[in-house]
Design an enzyme around this catalytic site. Structure first.
Site, PDB file in Angstrom:
ATOM      1  N   CYS A   2      -5.581  -3.924  15.308  1.00 46.09           N
ATOM      2  CA  CYS A   2      -4.814  -4.287  16.558  1.00 46.09           C
ATOM      3  C   CYS A   2      -5.794  -4.338  17.645  1.00 46.09           C
ATOM      4  O   CYS A   2      -6.782  -3.725  17.638  1.00 46.09           O
ATOM      5  CB  CYS A   2      -3.582  -3.437  16.784  1.00 46.09           C
ATOM      6  SG  CYS A   2      -2.407  -3.106  15.566  1.00 46.09           S
ATOM      7  N   ARG A  27      -9.002  -8.800  15.309  1.00 45.58           N
ATOM      8  CA  ARG A  27      -8.780  -7.739  15.097  1.00 45.58           C
ATOM      9  C   ARG A  27      -7.334  -7.422  14.478  1.00 45.58           C
ATOM     10  O   ARG A  27      -6.766  -6.480  14.072  1.00 45.58           O
ATOM     11  CB  ARG A  27      -8.418  -6.648  16.278  1.00 45.58           C
ATOM     12  CG  ARG A  27      -9.830  -6.427  17.007  1.00 45.58           C
ATOM     13  CD  ARG A  27      -9.863  -5.408  18.132  1.00 45.58           C
ATOM     14  NE  ARG A  27      -9.337  -4.180  17.855  1.00 45.58           N
ATOM     15  CZ  ARG A  27     -10.270  -3.188  17.662  1.00 45.58           C
ATOM     16  NH1 ARG A  27     -11.525  -3.406  17.887  1.00 45.58           N
ATOM     17  NH2 ARG A  27     -10.176  -2.008  17.430  1.00 45.58           N
ATOM     18  N   TRP A  74      -1.977  -6.123  13.951  1.00 43.18           N
ATOM     19  CA  TRP A  74      -1.821  -6.067  12.499  1.00 43.18           C
ATOM     20  C   TRP A  74      -1.117  -5.154  12.016  1.00 43.18           C
ATOM     21  O   TRP A  74      -1.248  -3.872  12.162  1.00 43.18           O
ATOM     22  CB  TRP A  74      -3.480  -5.697  12.236  1.00 43.18           C
ATOM     23  CG  TRP A  74      -3.810  -5.897  10.571  1.00 43.18           C
ATOM     24  CD1 TRP A  74      -4.082  -6.986  10.068  1.00 43.18           C
ATOM     25  CD2 TRP A  74      -3.667  -4.818   9.785  1.00 43.18           C
ATOM     26  NE1 TRP A  74      -4.256  -6.794   8.787  1.00 43.18           N
ATOM     27  CE2 TRP A  74      -4.036  -5.278   8.259  1.00 43.18           C
ATOM     28  CE3 TRP A  74      -3.404  -3.645   9.676  1.00 43.18           C
ATOM     29  CZ2 TRP A  74      -4.202  -4.638   6.987  1.00 43.18           C
ATOM     30  CZ3 TRP A  74      -3.640  -2.634   8.612  1.00 43.18           C
ATOM     31  CH2 TRP A  74      -3.967  -3.414   7.069  1.00 43.18           C
ATOM     32  N   ASN A 100      -3.089   0.876  19.518  1.00 40.99           N
ATOM     33  CA  ASN A 100      -3.621   0.520  18.103  1.00 40.99           C
ATOM     34  C   ASN A 100      -4.119   1.970  17.631  1.00 40.99           C
ATOM     35  O   ASN A 100      -4.520   2.790  18.258  1.00 40.99           O
ATOM     36  CB  ASN A 100      -5.177  -0.032  18.736  1.00 40.99           C
ATOM     37  CG  ASN A 100      -6.234  -0.146  17.420  1.00 40.99           C
ATOM     38  OD1 ASN A 100      -5.688  -0.067  16.293  1.00 40.99           O
ATOM     39  ND2 ASN A 100      -7.496   0.062  17.773  1.00 40.99           N
ATOM     40  N   GLY A 101      -3.464   1.924  16.218  1.00 44.35           N
ATOM     41  CA  GLY A 101      -3.715   3.336  15.469  1.00 44.35           C
ATOM     42  C   GLY A 101      -2.502   3.470  14.798  1.00 44.35           C
ATOM     43  O   GLY A 101      -1.811   2.563  14.580  1.00 44.35           O
ATOM     44  N   GLU A 484     -21.044  -9.687  -3.168  1.00 44.44           N
ATOM     45  CA  GLU A 484     -20.833 -10.159  -1.713  1.00 44.44           C
ATOM     46  C   GLU A 484     -20.452 -11.481  -1.777  1.00 44.44           C
ATOM     47  O   GLU A 484     -19.769 -12.134  -1.098  1.00 44.44           O
ATOM     48  CB  GLU A 484     -22.072  -9.786  -1.081  1.00 44.44           C
ATOM     49  CG  GLU A 484     -22.340 -10.475   0.603  1.00 44.44           C
ATOM     50  CD  GLU A 484     -20.985  -9.875   1.393  1.00 44.44           C
ATOM     51  OE1 GLU A 484     -20.208  -9.162   1.108  1.00 44.44           O
ATOM     52  OE2 GLU A 484     -20.750 -10.542   2.644  1.00 44.44           O
ATOM     53  N   LYS A 488     -16.836 -12.946  -0.331  1.00 44.36           N
ATOM     54  CA  LYS A 488     -16.591 -14.179   0.902  1.00 44.36           C
ATOM     55  C   LYS A 488     -15.751 -15.176   0.273  1.00 44.36           C
ATOM     56  O   LYS A 488     -14.973 -15.690   0.922  1.00 44.36           O
ATOM     57  CB  LYS A 488     -18.460 -14.918   1.058  1.00 44.36           C
ATOM     58  CG  LYS A 488     -19.439 -13.925   1.880  1.00 44.36           C
ATOM     59  CD  LYS A 488     -18.701 -13.865   3.208  1.00 44.36           C
ATOM     60  CE  LYS A 488     -18.077 -12.734   3.611  1.00 44.36           C
ATOM     61  NZ  LYS A 488     -18.377 -11.208   3.620  1.00 44.36           N
ATOM     62  N   GLU A 491     -12.227 -14.051   0.227  1.00 41.62           N
ATOM     63  CA  GLU A 491     -11.399 -13.480   1.513  1.00 41.62           C
ATOM     64  C   GLU A 491     -11.120 -14.708   2.248  1.00 41.62           C
ATOM     65  O   GLU A 491      -9.963 -14.635   3.165  1.00 41.62           O
ATOM     66  CB  GLU A 491     -12.057 -12.479   2.198  1.00 41.62           C
ATOM     67  CG  GLU A 491     -13.442 -12.768   2.854  1.00 41.62           C
ATOM     68  CD  GLU A 491     -14.254 -11.475   3.638  1.00 41.62           C
ATOM     69  OE1 GLU A 491     -13.218 -10.843   4.135  1.00 41.62           O
ATOM     70  OE2 GLU A 491     -15.461 -11.613   3.801  1.00 41.62           O
ATOM     71  N   HIS A 507     -20.303  -7.487 -22.260  1.00 37.46           N
ATOM     72  CA  HIS A 507     -19.333  -6.622 -22.704  1.00 37.46           C
ATOM     73  C   HIS A 507     -17.797  -6.633 -22.389  1.00 37.46           C
ATOM     74  O   HIS A 507     -17.056  -5.634 -22.181  1.00 37.46           O
ATOM     75  CB  HIS A 507     -19.902  -5.194 -22.227  1.00 37.46           C
ATOM     76  CG  HIS A 507     -21.206  -4.838 -22.595  1.00 37.46           C
ATOM     77  ND1 HIS A 507     -21.354  -4.398 -23.847  1.00 37.46           N
ATOM     78  CD2 HIS A 507     -22.440  -4.916 -21.961  1.00 37.46           C
ATOM     79  CE1 HIS A 507     -22.603  -4.057 -23.943  1.00 37.46           C
ATOM     80  NE2 HIS A 507     -23.201  -4.519 -22.909  1.00 37.46           N
ATOM     81  N   LYS A 606     -10.607  -7.905  11.342  1.00 39.97           N
ATOM     82  CA  LYS A 606     -11.991  -7.637  11.440  1.00 39.97           C
ATOM     83  C   LYS A 606     -12.450  -6.267  11.214  1.00 39.97           C
ATOM     84  O   LYS A 606     -13.208  -5.902  10.573  1.00 39.97           O
ATOM     85  CB  LYS A 606     -12.493  -8.235  12.810  1.00 39.97           C
ATOM     86  CG  LYS A 606     -13.896  -7.994  12.826  1.00 39.97           C
ATOM     87  CD  LYS A 606     -14.688  -9.199  12.163  1.00 39.97           C
ATOM     88  CE  LYS A 606     -16.335  -9.173  12.082  1.00 39.97           C
ATOM     89  NZ  LYS A 606     -16.775  -9.866  10.904  1.00 39.97           N
TER      90      LYS A 606
END
Ligand code: M6R
Length: 611
Positions: A2, A27, A74, A100-101, A484, A488, A491, A507, A606
């Site tokens: 947020c 955010r 968010w 925010n929290g 990584e 990418k 996401e 395996h 983010k």
């Protein structure tokens, strides 16, 4: 997550709030809203969805006013609907706030407030705060009422609060979520992140946890929430340029940030290496050399992409320092009863410096008196404050939710740290040091060369965007790059991608291989090259499709691959900074073909400031 923003001054507040929210949209982008106080009356506008929708609403239903607050959400508690969008108000529409929290004891507080007659209209934890302050404000001292309420609330918050009866004041409080006050001429800003206010001021004060500010047009006072004692703080000047927070002609922030990497790597190296290539300058004022010399073990903590940088860091540090390095995901570390003591060096890696799981892990390590160095991008962020030393990654603001330039900047910082400690602990010879620095200095140009050569990558993305599953394979220091690269792709394109150590393929994952599952292989020359080639032969034998990243002159891998992305040669140890670049571009171009929202992928934010 947020983003919150606030303003008090002589300018029309709505454009400032909308501009700030737009900058904070990375955010969270589930819903958005603003509240403005004018002539003693609070006016709110809220929407489900992104800031663009809020702008449309504001155009249709404008509000005038010179102080107000805004929020981009968010969702944690309650679905992303208009009712759950911030700002939230009390029963009488006198108190309005953005948050925010997470308020962890919101359910108990809510039940108590309902029993006292308060009416709730949303499913959020935040609304509890508006009613709690209302309940505690019966004495008439608003600051005291807010502080009393914050003491009753458990969890984390960055808050901006407005009371209709004090139109000349804006309140801001912080515990566990970042908050900054921007200082203008007869005007003040509040924001979760400096990016939101960079267009207006570069002079800022960072609130600390447990502080509350009372802000007016004339100035501000900061107090501790614990006992309302006054706190004096010095303003800081932010060096980030507002332009770096714009797209500068690129279609997406992610693409711009990918292309910024040569400059970012160069800026990280520049000024930290001596001309004769014999010294690395890092400054850890609270960590005397003697303490660093006595380190017996290194522990790296991070999440997401930063964790992948940490995995590469393990190879780098173990090679140079010859001491054992463990790497942990923030959210796992604190629950596994780790063995650490004062001789452990904890390296926390975080672009934002605000990732809740990484912060919690660092706090856990503090209890055992570990020495803490952080690698962060955001100045004065929470993790930097918990650290004995910081290496700032100087990547500038990273707005795209998918991390790119921050990653290569973190790798650069890890190389520098390894060389610095290696020299200090005499685990690296002068010749080795000069050789490595020499190669490090060549990296920006090599990254530039890869970026100029994106034609095959674009062509490949046009072939493979229709596939649903991808397997990324790497070995040794490039195994984390497989992770990584896969992260990418998944996401931003929502395609399924797995990173795997190539040697492990037989395996289990080999069962997945057929012509519908492209294998993205990272095969630069080095210690494990032959092994990688053998693994690719196994893929070939099963009609697998191969997309490979390797050295230009590698005819063997080229001949085995359906697509072959080349990188310039460097030493094995430094290859991750180069091999990741084509994979970032591949993910970008696949997502572009799929037409998804590249900079703001669904369900993500983010900075993950909740555990
Ligand atoms: O700010 P941080 O580096 O601590 O963030 C960690 C992760 O949340 C972040 O890397 C995330 O995985 C990115 N979306 C990856 O692109």
């Amino acid at each position: 997550m947020c983003g919150i923003v606030g303003y008090i001054g002589n300018k029309q507040v709505v454009p400032i709030l909308l501009d700030g929210l737009q900058k904070l949209e990375y955010r969270g982008y589930d819903s958005a809203g603003i509240a403005v106080l004018l002539d003693g009356k609070i006016e709110r506008r809220r929407i489900e969805g992104k800031i663009a929708g809020l702008k449309e609403k504001m155009a249709k239903e404008p509000i005038n006013g010179f102080m107000g607050i805004g929020h981009t959400r968010w969702a944690t508690h309650g679905r992303p609907t208009e009712e759950n969008a911030h700002p939230h108000i009390d029963c009488k529409n006198e108190i309005v706030l953005v948050h925010n929290g997470i308020i962890e004891n919101y359910f108990t507080l809510r039940q108590e407030l309902i029993e006292l007659g308060h009416k709730f209209v949303s499913d959020t934890d935040t609304e509890v705060l508006a009613h709690l302050i209302e309940e505690n404000n019966k004495s008439g001292n608003f600051l005291e009422a807010v502080v009393k309420s914050l003491k009753e609330a458990e969890g984390s918050y960055a808050l901006a609060i407005v009371l209709d009866k004090t139109p000349d004041k804006l309140y801001a409080a912080r515990l566990g979520s970042p908050l900054v006050i921007g200082i203008g001429e007869g005007e003040y800003y509040i924001a979760s992140d400096v990016l939101a206010i960079l267009n207006y001021t570069k002079k800022v004060i960072f609130l600390e946890d447990g502080e509350i500010a009372e802000v007016s047009k004339e100035g501000f006072h900061i107090y501790t929430i614990a006992d309302l004692s006054r706190v004096n703080k010095k303003a800081q000047l932010i060096t980030w340029d507002p332009i770096t927070a714009e797209k500068s002609g690129y279609r997406h922030f992610m693409l711009k940030e990918i292309y910024e990497q040569p400059r970012v790597i160069e800026e990280n190296i520049k000024g930290r290496l001596s001309k004769d290539k014999e010294e690395v300058y890092l400054d850890f004022p609270d960590l005397p050399d003697k303490e660093l010399e006595g380190i017996k073990k290194v522990l790296i903590i991070a999440c997401g992409t930063s964790y992948h940088a940490g995995l590469v860091g393990k190879f780098i540090l173990e090679k140079i320092l010859r001491i054992s390095v463990e790497v942990d995901i923030g959210s796992e570390f604190r629950y596994r009863d780790p063995i650490i003591d004062k001789n452990t060096l904890l390296i926390a890696i975080s672009q934002s410096g605000e990732t809740a799981d990484t912060i919690a892990a660092v706090k856990e390590a503090q209890k055992s008196n570990a020495k803490i160095i952080s690698i962060c991008n955001v100045l004065d962020s929470s993790i930097t404050r918990l650290s004995h030393g910081v290496i700032y990654t100087h990547a500038g603001p990273e707005v795209g939710v998918a991390s790119t330039k921050a990653f290569t900047a973190q790798l650069t910082a890890l190389y520098l740290l390894a060389l610095y400690l290696g020299k200090l602990r005499k685990s690296i010879s002068k010749i080795e040091l000069i050789e490595l620095i020499d190669e490090l200095l060549k990296l920006p140009k090599k990254v530039e060369a890869i970026l100029e050569n994106d034609k095959d990558i674009i062509k490949c993305s046009k072939t493979y965007f229709k596939y649903k599953n991808f397997l990324y394979l790497g070995r040794g220091i490039n195994y984390p790059i497989a992770l990584e690269g896969a992260l990418k792709l998944k996401e931003i394109s929502y395609l399924h991608a797995e990173g795997y150590p190539a040697g492990e393929m037989k395996h289990g994952p080999i069962a997945l291989i057929d012509e519908n599952m492209p294998i993205v292989a990272i095969v630069p020359h080095g210690q494990v090259y032959d092994k990688m080639v053998s693994n690719l032969r196994e893929v070939q034998a099963r009609q697998g499709v191969i997309v490979a990243v390797g050295y230009k002159n590698d005819e063997i891998v080229k001949e085995m691959s359906d697509y072959f992305f080349t990188i310039p040669e460097t030493i094995d140890f430094l290859t991750p900074i180069l091999t990741i670049i084509p994979l970032q571009l591949l993910a970008y171009h696949v997502a572009l073909k799929l037409g998804v929202d590249i900079d703001q992928p669904r369900n993500l934010a983010k900075s993950v400031t909740v555990e």
